[in-house]
Every structure is written in structure tokens, then in C-alpha cells.
Design an enzyme around this catalytic site. Structure first.
Site, mmCIF file in Angstrom:
data_model
loop_
_atom_site.group_PDB
_atom_site.id
_atom_site.type_symbol
_atom_site.label_atom_id
_atom_site.label_comp_id
_atom_site.label_asym_id
_atom_site.label_seq_id
_atom_site.Cartn_x
_atom_site.Cartn_y
_atom_site.Cartn_z
ATOM 1 N N HIS A 150 43.242 46.260 25.664
ATOM 2 C CA HIS A 150 42.252 46.883 24.785
ATOM 3 C C HIS A 150 42.007 48.335 25.204
ATOM 4 O O HIS A 150 42.651 48.847 26.128
ATOM 5 C CB HIS A 150 40.959 46.067 24.749
ATOM 6 C CG HIS A 150 40.264 45.936 26.083
ATOM 7 N ND1 HIS A 150 39.783 47.009 26.788
ATOM 8 C CD2 HIS A 150 39.981 44.849 26.834
ATOM 9 C CE1 HIS A 150 39.221 46.604 27.898
ATOM 10 N NE2 HIS A 150 39.333 45.292 27.968
ATOM 11 N N HIS B 140 41.703 49.229 29.041
ATOM 12 C CA HIS B 140 42.981 49.222 29.771
ATOM 13 C C HIS B 140 43.827 50.420 29.340
ATOM 14 O O HIS B 140 44.483 51.066 30.168
ATOM 15 C CB HIS B 140 43.796 47.961 29.461
ATOM 16 C CG HIS B 140 43.053 46.673 29.663
ATOM 17 N ND1 HIS B 140 42.989 45.688 28.716
ATOM 18 C CD2 HIS B 140 42.341 46.228 30.722
ATOM 19 C CE1 HIS B 140 42.279 44.677 29.180
ATOM 20 N NE2 HIS B 140 41.870 44.982 30.387
ATOM 21 N N CYS C 226 29.666 33.139 41.256
ATOM 22 C CA CYS C 226 29.905 33.386 39.818
ATOM 23 C C CYS C 226 31.391 33.167 39.558
ATOM 24 O O CYS C 226 32.229 33.821 40.179
ATOM 25 C CB CYS C 226 29.505 34.801 39.420
ATOM 26 S SG CYS C 226 30.092 35.205 37.756
ATOM 27 N N CYS D 163 33.139 36.407 38.059
ATOM 28 C CA CYS D 163 33.488 37.457 39.029
ATOM 29 C C CYS D 163 34.351 36.909 40.153
ATOM 30 O O CYS D 163 34.910 37.692 40.935
ATOM 31 C CB CYS D 163 32.244 38.052 39.673
ATOM 32 S SG CYS D 163 31.096 38.759 38.524
ATOM 33 N N CYS E 36 24.274 35.899 37.148
ATOM 34 C CA CYS E 36 25.175 36.980 37.531
ATOM 35 C C CYS E 36 24.762 38.241 36.768
ATOM 36 O O CYS E 36 24.628 38.193 35.542
ATOM 37 C CB CYS E 36 26.616 36.599 37.174
ATOM 38 S SG CYS E 36 27.709 38.025 37.178
ATOM 39 N N HIS F 179 27.764 38.989 34.188
ATOM 40 C CA HIS F 179 28.115 38.016 33.145
ATOM 41 C C HIS F 179 26.901 37.350 32.506
ATOM 42 O O HIS F 179 27.035 36.680 31.491
ATOM 43 C CB HIS F 179 29.051 36.944 33.717
ATOM 44 C CG HIS F 179 30.409 37.470 34.033
ATOM 45 N ND1 HIS F 179 30.714 38.064 35.238
ATOM 46 C CD2 HIS F 179 31.540 37.526 33.292
ATOM 47 C CE1 HIS F 179 31.980 38.446 35.237
ATOM 48 N NE2 HIS F 179 32.501 38.144 34.077
ATOM 49 N N LYS G 200 27.454 48.833 26.228
ATOM 50 C CA LYS G 200 28.568 48.558 27.139
ATOM 51 C C LYS G 200 29.529 47.597 26.451
ATOM 52 O O LYS G 200 29.098 46.701 25.741
ATOM 53 C CB LYS G 200 27.995 47.933 28.411
ATOM 54 C CG LYS G 200 28.975 47.918 29.545
ATOM 55 C CD LYS G 200 28.329 47.439 30.822
ATOM 56 C CE LYS G 200 29.431 47.168 31.820
ATOM 57 N NZ LYS G 200 29.140 46.164 32.785
ATOM 58 N N LYS H 121 35.521 42.677 27.473
ATOM 59 C CA LYS H 121 36.748 42.142 26.894
ATOM 60 C C LYS H 121 36.496 41.125 25.798
ATOM 61 O O LYS H 121 37.314 40.938 24.923
ATOM 62 C CB LYS H 121 37.540 41.440 27.992
ATOM 63 C CG LYS H 121 38.080 42.380 29.002
ATOM 64 C CD LYS H 121 38.710 41.577 30.094
ATOM 65 C CE LYS H 121 37.870 41.633 31.343
ATOM 66 N NZ LYS H 121 38.231 42.616 32.272
HETATM 67 N N1 MSP Z 1 42.461 42.493 37.728
HETATM 68 C C1 MSP Z 1 41.405 43.360 38.078
HETATM 69 C C2 MSP Z 1 41.919 44.595 38.776
HETATM 70 C C3 MSP Z 1 42.706 44.314 40.019
HETATM 71 S S1 MSP Z 1 43.388 45.769 40.695
HETATM 72 C C4 MSP Z 1 43.959 45.327 42.160
HETATM 73 C C5 MSP Z 1 40.666 43.765 36.812
HETATM 74 N N2 MSP Z 1 41.336 43.700 35.669
HETATM 75 S S2 MSP Z 1 40.744 44.061 34.224
HETATM 76 O O1 MSP Z 1 41.710 43.587 33.278
HETATM 77 O O2 MSP Z 1 39.420 43.580 34.072
HETATM 78 O O3 MSP Z 1 40.797 45.611 34.149
HETATM 79 C C6 MSP Z 1 39.743 46.389 34.620
HETATM 80 C C7 MSP Z 1 40.101 47.845 34.381
HETATM 81 O O4 MSP Z 1 40.327 48.070 32.977
HETATM 82 C C8 MSP Z 1 38.978 48.799 34.726
HETATM 83 O O5 MSP Z 1 38.929 49.132 36.072
HETATM 84 C C9 MSP Z 1 39.368 49.973 33.884
HETATM 85 O O6 MSP Z 1 40.465 50.599 34.481
HETATM 86 C C10 MSP Z 1 39.801 49.308 32.602
HETATM 87 N N3 MSP Z 1 38.657 49.066 31.709
HETATM 88 C C11 MSP Z 1 38.276 47.880 31.174
HETATM 89 N N4 MSP Z 1 37.229 48.101 30.331
HETATM 90 C C12 MSP Z 1 36.908 49.401 30.337
HETATM 91 C C13 MSP Z 1 36.027 50.208 29.586
HETATM 92 N N5 MSP Z 1 35.164 49.727 28.729
HETATM 93 N N6 MSP Z 1 36.094 51.550 29.748
HETATM 94 C C14 MSP Z 1 37.012 52.131 30.576
HETATM 95 N N7 MSP Z 1 37.866 51.402 31.270
HETATM 96 C C15 MSP Z 1 37.683 50.046 31.378
HETATM 97 O O7 MSP Z 1 39.529 44.188 36.925
#
Ligand code: MSP
Length: 671
Positions: free
Chosen positions: A28, A31, A136, A139, A153, A156, A305, A308
Site C-alpha cells: 500500500h 510501503h 499484544c 505487535c 494495546c 491496536h 492515521k 493496513k
Molecule cells: N515487518 C516489519 C519490518 C521489519 S524490518 C526488519 C514491518 N512491516 S510493515 O509491513 O508493517 O511495514 C512497516 C513499514 O511500512 C513502515 O516502517 C514504513 O516504512 C511503511 N509504512 C507503513 N505504513 C505507513 C504510512 N502510513 N506512512 C508511511 N510509511 C508507512 O513493520
């Protein structure tokens, strides 16, 4: 990245990682943002001649994934294969040029994780113990009583569950003092600074040891501990090691080459695992620390905010297909000051697309390439007599490059793009002033026409190179249109480097077609707004004094202006100086000097009229942070109400807006 600008053709190693993304969700906006930032940075370093290694991947173990697979009625492996492929597919659509994509379910990863666990176990860094606490599942971690909010949490909002189990623990607490010192002594290790401060804040509380295992009776989906196969590795301990395992692990040639230069890029949501667990893990394993942890803010949608579970973040990413990946890239890089949060809206994306890409860049390319029609179609551009214009261009190119380098050394993409767009603004201003379409028709002005055309063609060649990291498709089309056939290199982006070749130009119109905002409908079916909402401020009464001198805000002072009488500190304190973010800038009708700026200070939006139109193109101002006098008597200038004054310095003909040299939130007090 260190503060020094990259030199061309250095072959210097540069290793950049993104987080590895959980595969319980599809890719999304969030990412995509991180991955685009990493891609743009790596493209820039490749352009500079560095030996870049760009790693991304997927995080596939743990409770979260096991539960998602269970709910979907499939095996964790099948879910992982499908969603990991969705990430790779998405990155292909966005033309993300990673060098390696790691999956934590690969054998190359598990081998390194187990080897490091074994090393820590043998070194006495891990012990077996019992732990009970509030857990949690979202998390995948225990919360202390202080961290939970009403037994829930904080992230969440789901009830924390009391769990008691025997586990293996990493002696993280013993690294607390070392880590605090490390962060204190290396101010840019974690940046921007606010995140370093946040970590130092965590470190003021006692650091607990970290539970690094999960009993297989509760969770099977993980990497077995090499010294006790009744347990699997805790997902964060497993995931963080991807940065090492992807290079083959310590001792491997790839690791030895790239590791010393490693920089991580993450969102602020995963600051704690990267800023606390990870350095302690590295220290315990005898692996040198990362150079920088670069932390960006969060995208919000409509001010709230996003997470996902909300489908609209996926929808936001779909705009990359609707309006083109360059427009999407440009928007996210330009709109989010690195480290801060920003709001994503389709309307704002379209406004940037129309204003910056279609109007400023697209029109420039179309105007310049069209001018070449007077020359015979296949002929190369003839050498033009050297003019002062070339000197102007030399300086503009050198200054733009220096500013872009400095901005990118801190991941400040918004600033880098502002600089490039001010170069574009300057070229557009040059076209307007020189009116080459008039010169073209006047046989006595043939020489001047060639000079102007030469300057503009070289300007486009520069853009065809410098834009590559940010809008790669457009940059390639510009290079193709002027017949620049080689691989772009930053080292060639100097006036001499660009002058030294032959250009064959074909017309390129519609590089970024304008989108008709009036006819567009939003995904929810409501008609789109055609422009930004008017600033929500009441117009205060006009001040006759300032009406009388419309250029007062920035009339250049002579360089040797006489010193003014002293003021007391109290007199100075009466001024309310604030940092303000320029949301929009537009010319004031019928005025050559005035621009109408819409600025934001904290929650408030206001209009300010500034006499800077001869020095700044509106596009170069949008998104810029300036300093204003916020408590100046309101005035009306050329019929436009103005509520404040923008500060600028001037020397002779040069005028320069004051900008804080670090990110400060709009509304911050200047004293
Ligand atoms: N799997 C862990 C990361 C492990 S790294 C060793 C994780 N994954 S995640 O799929 O949740 O991805 C989190 C990352 O996605 C955030 O750190 C950021 O880089 C990006 N983002 C997810 N949502 C976001 C926003 N709403 N805005 C900006 N970036 C964000 O956590």
C-alpha cells in the site's frame, strides 16, 4: 550517507535497506513511499557513480502471519508466496530497481540467523528464563503496565492478554549505557534528530532483556533456535537480521564490501526495534553498527492515521497507475518533508501534477523542443556563439547540483525537488523574457535565437540527467527527445560536460498531460474540488500605512544600509516571528512584483502578499518553509489582503528568503 557530496565515478560502496514488509497485507501507500524514497536515493547514488546495493524484501514469520493464514484457510507458506510475489509485482510496476529481494523464509536467511544465535548463545548473551506479562498478538510483544492503556494495546486498541511462559532472553539491558553514549556521541547516527531524541527518551527508563523465542506449542511458524528446537525465533530478532543475511553474513565478500556503508530507511512506527534492539544485537554479535538510521514520518489520509486494515491506503497506491508512476513518485517525494507526517490526498496529487509537472516542466520541454522546428529536422543543433547566458547557466547548474547534493545527504527530497523546480522556473522565466519565438522570425536576430536555443537545450540536457532519480520515465523521455543517448551520469551534468556533445531534437509535447480537475470524480463518487480550499482566515481590517507601499515587504536594502538605532530586547520580543509552510503561491494579477502566498502556521492558514515575484517562481515556493512576521498589522496590497510579512535577505539584485536549516513544524517560534 555522510555529509560530503558524492563524487562522480567513485565506485564507492553504498548499501541501503528498506524494512522488509509483512506479508499479511498487500502493498500500500506506506510501503510504496519507503520503497520509492530508497529507490530515488539509490538511483541518485548510481548516477553519481557509486557502487550501490539496494535491499528490500518481505518479513514472513511470526504470529501475525500464522494468524492471517489461519483466517484465510491456507498455509503460512502459501500466503507468504502469494503476498511476497504481490510486493515484487508492485515494485515492478513502479520500476523500483532493487539489487536484492530477501524473504525471511529463504534458507540463506535462516542459516545466518541460526549462526548468529549460536554465536550469542556460546558467548553467554542469551539465557533461559521465565516471563509473565501483558502481551499484544498484533505487535507480537509484551507490554509493561505503564505502556498499556486501560489494559489495551496503544497501537491496536485490542485487549492485552496475560501470558506466562519460559523463553530465551537476550541480555539487552547490559547495553543500555553503551547505547546511550553511542547516540549522544553520534548526533547523526539516527536522523532526523527528533527520532534520536525519542530513543534517548526510551533509554532514560531501565532497558529490559528481550525475549527472543516463542515456544513451538504456541507458534510453529518461525526459525527454530539452533540450541533448543522446542522454540522458534521471535520474529523481530529473525527479521532484523535480514540486513546481514542478505549479504551472506560476516566474512562473506559481499558483506565485507557493503556492510561498513549500511544505512537503513524506516518509518517511525518501527523506530524502537531498529533504534534499540538492533544496535544491541549488532554489538553483542560483534558486528559494526549501521552508519545511519533514517526515519520518515507517517502518511495520513484526510488527517487521520492510516493502517493496513484500511482499504484506502491500497487505493491511494492505485493512483500511481491512474496518473502515472512518475506523478505519484514526484508527489510523495515532494509533499512529505523527510521525518515529518504528511497528508495524502488525490486532489493535492492532481494539483502538483498540473502545476509542477504539466505546467512548469511539461511546458518547458514542449516549448524548447518545439523551437527546434525552425532548424532542419535531422540537423544537429549548430554551435551557438558563446553568450553571457552560458555563464548564467553554468552557475545555475552548479548551484542546483550543490543544493540537491546537500539536501539528499539528509534524505530531504522535498528540498532537492524544490531546488530543481526553481531551476525549471528560472528557465521558464528566461523563455518568457527572451521570447525566442519572436527572435525566430526576425532574420537580424538569428544569432541571438541560436544562443537562446543553445542555452535552453543545455538546460533540458541537465534536467534529463538530474531528474532521473525522481521522475525516471520523464527524464528518459527528455533525454530521448534531445538525442542524449548515453547512460546519464551526474559527472556529465556540468555546463562543459553537456556542451561537449551534439543534440538532435525532436518535439516532445504532453510530457505530463494536464488533468481536468473540474470533470474528475473522487473514488467515493463526489465531484473533486477544482482548487485548494480558500484559506480559512477572517480578513482583518486594511491598514492604510502599508497600502501606500505595496513593495515594502522585500524591497532590497542597499548593501551598505546605515545601521538602525538600537532596540531593547523587549522591543525585539514584540515581534512574533514564526516558521510558516508555503501551501500555495500565485501571482497577484496586474502586479510584476507581488506574489500571493497561502501559508500555514500551526493549525492556522493565512494569506501573505510578498514582493518577491521577480526572484521566485510560484512553483519554487510551494512546500517551502519560510520565516514570517506574524503580528504585523494586516494590509491590502493590490486588492489582496495580507496578514504578515515574509523575511528575506538581500544584497544588490540578489534576494534570498530565510529558511530554517532544520525541519521545524509550521508555527514554531523564531527568536
Ligand atoms: N515487518 C516489519 C519490518 C521489519 S524490518 C526488519 C514491518 N512491516 S510493515 O509491513 O508493517 O511495514 C512497516 C513499514 O511500512 C513502515 O516502517 C514504513 O516504512 C511503511 N509504512 C507503513 N505504513 C505507513 C504510512 N502510513 N506512512 C508511511 N510509511 C508507512 O513493520
Amino acid at each position: 550517507m555522510t555529509g560530503s557530496p558524492p563524487q562522480s565515478g567513485t565506485g564507492r560502496p553504498f548499501y541501503l535497506t528498506t524494512p522488509i514488509y509483512y506479508i499479511n497485507a498487500r502493498p500500500h501507500l506506506g510501503h510504496a513511499y519507503t520503497t520509492i524514497v530508497a529507490d530515488a536515493m539509490c538511483r541518485y547514488r548510481r548516477l553519481a557513480g557509486d557502487d550501490v546495493h539496494f535491499l528490500t524484501g518481505t518479513d514472513e514469520h511470526g504470529d501475525k502471519i500464522a494468524q492471517a493464514a489461519h483466517q484465510a484457510g491456507e498455509s503460512p507458506r502459501a500466503l507468504a508466496d502469494r503476498n511476497s510475489a504481490a510486493f515484487r509485482e508492485q515494485w515492478k510496476l513502479l520500476d523500483i530497481r532493487y539489487d536484492d529481494f530477501i524473504r525471511t523464509t529463504e534458507a540463506r536467511h535462516a542459516g545466518v540467523v541460526q549462526a548468529i544465535l549460536r554465536r550469542l548463545w556460546d558467548g553467554g548473551e542469551i539465557y533461559f528464563g521465565q516471563y509473565g506479562g501483558q502481551y499484544c498478538f498484533g505487535c507480537e510483544r509484551f507490554y509493561t503496565d505503564r505502556e498499556g492503556v486501560d489494559g489495551k494495546c496503544p497501537d491496536h486498541q485490542t485487549p492485552l492478554v496475560y501470558l506466562e511462559e519460559e523463553n530465551y532472553f537476550f541480555r539487552m539491558s547490559k547495553y543500555q549505557d553503551w547505547l546511550r553514549r553511542e547516540l549522544e556521541e553520534n548526533p547523526t547516527r539516527v536522523r532526523p534528530e527528533r527520532y534520536r531524541n525519542e530513543l534517548l527518551g526510551f533509554l532514560r527508563e531501565p532497558l529490559q532483556d528481550l525475549s527472543i523465542s516463542r515456544p513451538k506449542t504456541r507458534l510453529e511458524w518461525g526459525i527454530p533456535l539452533p540450541f533448543d528446537d522446542r522454540f522458534v525465533t521471535y520474529v523481530w530478532f529473525d527479521a532484523l537480521l535480514n540486513y546481514v543475511s542478505a549479504l551472506g553474513g560476516p566474512g562473506e565478500p559481499r558483506f565485507e564490501r557493503y556492510w561498513p556503508t549500511v544505512q537503513h530507511l524506516i518509518g517511525k512506527d518501527i523506530l524502537k526495534p531498529h533504534g534499540i534492539y538492533w544496535p544491541c544485537m549488532l554489538k553483542a554479535a560483534g558486528i559494526p553498527l549501521f552508519q545511519h538510521l533514517n526515519v520518515h514520518g507517517y502518511w495520513t489520509l484526510g488527517g487521520g492515521k492510516i493502517s493496513k486494515s484500511v482499504g484506502n491506503v491500497v487505493e491511494a497506491l492505485a493512483l500511481a497507475e491512474t496518473y502515472g508512476r512518475d506523478a505519484f513518485r514526484y508527489f510523495v517525494l515532494r509533499e512529505m518533508p523527510f521525518g515529518q507526517d504528511a497528508n495524502f490526498s488525490a486532489d493535492a496529487l492532481l494539483e502538483r501534477l498540473n502545476a509542477d509537472l504539466a505546467n512548469d516542466l511539461g511546458n518547458l520541454v514542449s516549448r524548447v523542443t518545439t523551437l527546434h522546428r525552425t532548424l532542419s529536422r535531422d540537423a544537429a543543433v549548430p554551435a551557438a556563439p558563446v553568450a553571457d547566458d552560458r555563464e548564467m547557466l553554468r552557475r545555475a547548474i552548479a548551484a542546483t547540483r550543490a543544493h540537491v547534493d546537500a539536501a539528499l545527504a539528509e534524505f530531504a527530497f522535498h528540498r532537492a525537488l524544490t531546488e530543481i523546480w526553481s531551476f525549471i522556473g528560472a528557465l521558464n522565466g528566461y523563455v518568457d523574457r527572451e521570447q525566442p519565438w519572436v527572435l525566430e522570425r526576425d532574420p537580424r536576430k538569428g544569432e541571438r535565437f541560436l544562443q537562446v536555443l543553445d542555452t535552453l537545450t543545455l538546460g533540458l540536457a541537465f534536467l534529463g540527467i538530474i531528474l532521473e532519480p525522481f521522475v525516471p520515465d520523464a527524464a528518459r523521455r527528455i533525454r530521448e527527445a534531445i538525442g542524449y543517448g548515453e547512460e546519464p551520469r551526474l559527472g556529465d551534468a556540468t555546463l562543459d560536460g553537456l556542451s561537449d556533445r551534439t543534440y538532435r531534437v525532436t518535439r516532445l509535447g504532453g510530457l505530463f498531460p494536464r488533468i481536468d480537475l473540474g470533470g474528475r470524480r473522487r473514488p467515493d463518487g463526489r465531484p473533486a474540488t477544482a482548487s485548494r480550499p480558500e484559506p480559512a482566515v477572517a480578513v482583518r481590517p486594511r491598514s492604510p500605512a502599508r497600502d501606500a507601499s505595496p513593495d515594502a515587504p522585500t524591497t532590497p536594502e542597499p548593501r551598505d544600509a546605515p545601521a538602525k538605532p538600537r532596540v531593547t530586547i523587549d522591543e525585539f520580543r514584540r515581534l512574533d516571528l514564526r516558521v510558516a509552510l508555503v501551501l500555495d503561491a500565485e501571482p497577484v494579477p496586474k502586479s510584476k512584483k507581488l506574489l500571493k502566498l497561502t501559508v500555514r502556521l500551526g493549525e492556522e492558514t493565512r494569506t501573505i502578499v510578498a514582493g518577491i515575484a521577480e526572484h521566485y517562481a510560484p512553483a519554487a515556493l510551494r512546500g517551502r518553509t519560510v520565516v514570517i512576521v506574524a503580528n504585523l498589522e494586516p494590509a491590502t496590497l493590490m486588492g489582496v489582503p495580507s496578514e504578515g510579512m515574509v523575511l528575506a535577505g538581500s544584497a544588490g539584485p540578489v534576494l534570498s528568503l530565510l529558511t530554517p536549516d532544520r525541519d521545524l513544524a509550521p508555527g514554531a517560534v523564531v527568536r
